[in-house]
Design a protein around this motif. Structure first.
Motif, PDB file in Angstrom:
ATOM      1  N   GLY A  37      55.587  68.049  22.431  1.00 27.28           N
ATOM      2  CA  GLY A  37      55.448  66.593  22.412  1.00 27.28           C
ATOM      3  C   GLY A  37      54.748  66.111  21.156  1.00 27.28           C
ATOM      4  N   TRP A  38      53.681  66.815  20.770  1.00 27.46           N
ATOM      5  CA  TRP A  38      52.979  66.455  19.520  1.00 27.46           C
ATOM      6  C   TRP A  38      53.883  66.655  18.313  1.00 27.46           C
ATOM      7  CZ3 TRP A  38      51.979  69.364  15.184  1.00 27.46           C
ATOM      8  CH2 TRP A  38      51.126  68.786  14.231  1.00 27.46           C
ATOM      9  N   PHE A  39      54.607  67.754  18.292  1.00 25.43           N
ATOM     10  CA  PHE A  39      55.503  68.057  17.175  1.00 25.43           C
ATOM     11  C   PHE A  39      56.568  66.969  17.015  1.00 25.43           C
ATOM     12  CE2 PHE A  39      59.222  70.248  15.332  1.00 25.43           C
ATOM     13  CZ  PHE A  39      58.659  70.712  14.166  1.00 25.43           C
ATOM     14  N   LEU A  40      57.165  66.539  18.133  1.00 25.08           N
ATOM     15  CA  LEU A  40      58.195  65.507  18.075  1.00 25.08           C
ATOM     16  C   LEU A  40      57.613  64.139  17.721  1.00 25.08           C
ATOM     17  CD1 LEU A  40      60.361  66.444  21.202  1.00 25.08           C
ATOM     18  CD2 LEU A  40      60.887  66.882  18.800  1.00 25.08           C
ATOM     19  N   PHE A 105      62.389  74.913  33.475  1.00 26.25           N
ATOM     20  CA  PHE A 105      63.459  74.363  32.652  1.00 26.25           C
ATOM     21  C   PHE A 105      63.837  72.940  33.054  1.00 26.25           C
ATOM     22  CE2 PHE A 105      64.039  78.440  30.736  1.00 26.25           C
ATOM     23  CZ  PHE A 105      64.758  78.204  29.584  1.00 26.25           C
ATOM     24  N   VAL A 106      63.834  72.636  34.340  1.00 27.65           N
ATOM     25  CA  VAL A 106      64.246  71.297  34.762  1.00 27.65           C
ATOM     26  C   VAL A 106      63.122  70.271  34.630  1.00 27.65           C
ATOM     27  CG1 VAL A 106      66.004  72.176  36.331  1.00 27.65           C
ATOM     28  CG2 VAL A 106      63.709  71.741  37.202  1.00 27.65           C
ATOM     29  N   SER A 107      61.856  70.733  34.640  1.00 23.53           N
ATOM     30  CA  SER A 107      60.744  69.780  34.549  1.00 23.53           C
ATOM     31  C   SER A 107      60.233  69.600  33.124  1.00 23.53           C
ATOM     32  CB  SER A 107      59.583  70.243  35.444  1.00 23.53           C
ATOM     33  OG  SER A 107      59.031  71.462  34.993  1.00 23.53           O
ATOM     34  N   PHE A 108      60.492  70.571  32.262  1.00 29.43           N
ATOM     35  CA  PHE A 108      59.970  70.523  30.892  1.00 29.43           C
ATOM     36  C   PHE A 108      60.358  69.244  30.136  1.00 29.43           C
ATOM     37  CE2 PHE A 108      60.237  71.601  26.348  1.00 29.43           C
ATOM     38  CZ  PHE A 108      58.921  71.975  26.127  1.00 29.43           C
ATOM     39  N   PRO A 109      61.610  68.788  30.200  1.00 28.80           N
ATOM     40  CA  PRO A 109      61.962  67.564  29.471  1.00 28.80           C
ATOM     41  C   PRO A 109      61.160  66.349  29.933  1.00 28.80           C
ATOM     42  CG  PRO A 109      63.939  68.725  30.174  1.00 28.80           C
ATOM     43  CD  PRO A 109      62.789  69.384  30.859  1.00 28.80           C
ATOM     44  N   LEU A 110      60.901  66.225  31.224  1.00 33.01           N
ATOM     45  CA  LEU A 110      60.131  65.097  31.749  1.00 33.01           C
ATOM     46  C   LEU A 110      58.700  65.113  31.224  1.00 33.01           C
ATOM     47  CD1 LEU A 110      61.291  65.103  35.491  1.00 33.01           C
ATOM     48  CD2 LEU A 110      61.842  63.385  33.768  1.00 33.01           C
ATOM     49  N   VAL A 111      58.087  66.288  31.251  1.00 35.30           N
ATOM     50  CA  VAL A 111      56.707  66.418  30.796  1.00 35.30           C
ATOM     51  C   VAL A 111      56.619  66.148  29.296  1.00 35.30           C
ATOM     52  CG1 VAL A 111      54.683  67.898  30.812  1.00 35.30           C
ATOM     53  CG2 VAL A 111      56.419  68.183  32.563  1.00 35.30           C
ATOM     54  N   THR A 112      57.523  66.729  28.546  1.00 37.29           N
ATOM     55  CA  THR A 112      57.529  66.554  27.088  1.00 37.29           C
ATOM     56  C   THR A 112      57.696  65.088  26.712  1.00 37.29           C
ATOM     57  OG1 THR A 112      58.497  68.753  26.796  1.00 37.29           O
ATOM     58  CG2 THR A 112      58.656  67.239  24.940  1.00 37.29           C
ATOM     59  N   ARG A 113      58.587  64.406  27.382  1.00 35.74           N
ATOM     60  CA  ARG A 113      58.826  62.993  27.089  1.00 35.74           C
ATOM     61  C   ARG A 113      57.586  62.152  27.386  1.00 35.74           C
ATOM     62  NH1 ARG A 113      63.016  59.744  26.078  1.00 35.74           N
ATOM     63  NH2 ARG A 113      62.956  57.592  26.830  1.00 35.74           N
TER      64      ARG A 113
END
Length: 233
Positions: A37-40, A105-113
């Protein structure tokens, strides 16, 4: 009515396994999501949109597709799965490990966003001021960026936990529906729905699922308000 509170050993097993998987998933996912998240949020580079698309792909892919892709990679004949199986004798697919990996894998995008959006809201002038005073990038991150982005981090952690509790498609295709081993709460509900006369058992599990998910959302709101209140006090 009393049947709604008489949980069997297999039902308790599914509930406990779901909580265990969700907690492990949230703990593993959080530091990875903070870093990504920080990187993006802070870096600009060629192909950033492609990377973001890949990271968020599980949000739009059919869950069964995600599970199949995980099976190809982590199965006994997959690149990673074959290595672990032949080297350490560890079978990842259709095991507890698979349930955790599917949840990650399914929760990572939500957390990252969630974390990325919070970091983007942090005033970069504060970070730059700290650097001019001699603070290292690591110290700036832990003393300024992360504390100011804390609401998003907390939301991300609880989102990961709650999403893992409800994961079904990727888990059943990658981890299977093995009672006492990979049968989480959603899978147990699905199994009970297939058996005639198991309406009471299905309802018991549904009630627990709703209560756990609602509690997670309430906890997220409560913690976010406490963090925001402490910052403005």
């Amino acid at each position: 009515m009393s049947e709604l509170f008489k949980y069997t050993a297999s039902e308790w097993s599914a509930i406990q396994l779901s909580l265990y998987v969700a907690l492990i998933c949230a703990v593993i996912t959080l530091p990875l999501a903070i870093a990504v998240g920080w990187f993006l949020a802070r870096k600009k580079f060629f192909g950033k949109s492609v990377l973001e698309g890949i990271i968020h792909l599980p949000l739009v892919l059919p869950p069964i597709t995600t599970g199949y892709l995980l099976l190809l990679v982590f199965g006994n004949r997959g690149v990673i799965g074959k290595f672990f199986y032949e080297t350490f004798g560890i079978q990842i697919a259709f095991s507890f490990y698979a349930a955790v990996i599917a949840a990650i894998f399914v929760s990572f995008p939500l957390v990252t966003r969630s974390i990325r959006l919070s970091i983007e809201l942090v005033d970069q002038k504060l970070e730059e001021a700290a650097r001019t005073l001699g603070a290292s990038n690591l110290r700036v991150f832990f003393t300024i960026t992360l504390p100011l982005a804390l609401p998003g981090v907390i939301s991300g952690f609880i989102l990961s936990f709650a999403r893992s509790l409800g994961e079904f498609g990727a888990t059943i295709s990658f981890a299977g529906n093995i009672e006492g081993k990979t049968q989480t709460l959603p899978l147990a509900i699905f199994s009970e729905m297939q058996v005639p006369g198991q309406e009471a058992s299905t309802m018991r599990l549904v009630v627990v699922s709703v209560i756990l998910s609602l509690f997670a959302m309430i906890a997220a709101e409560f913690l976010n308000k406490r963090v925001i209140k402490s910052k403005t006090a």
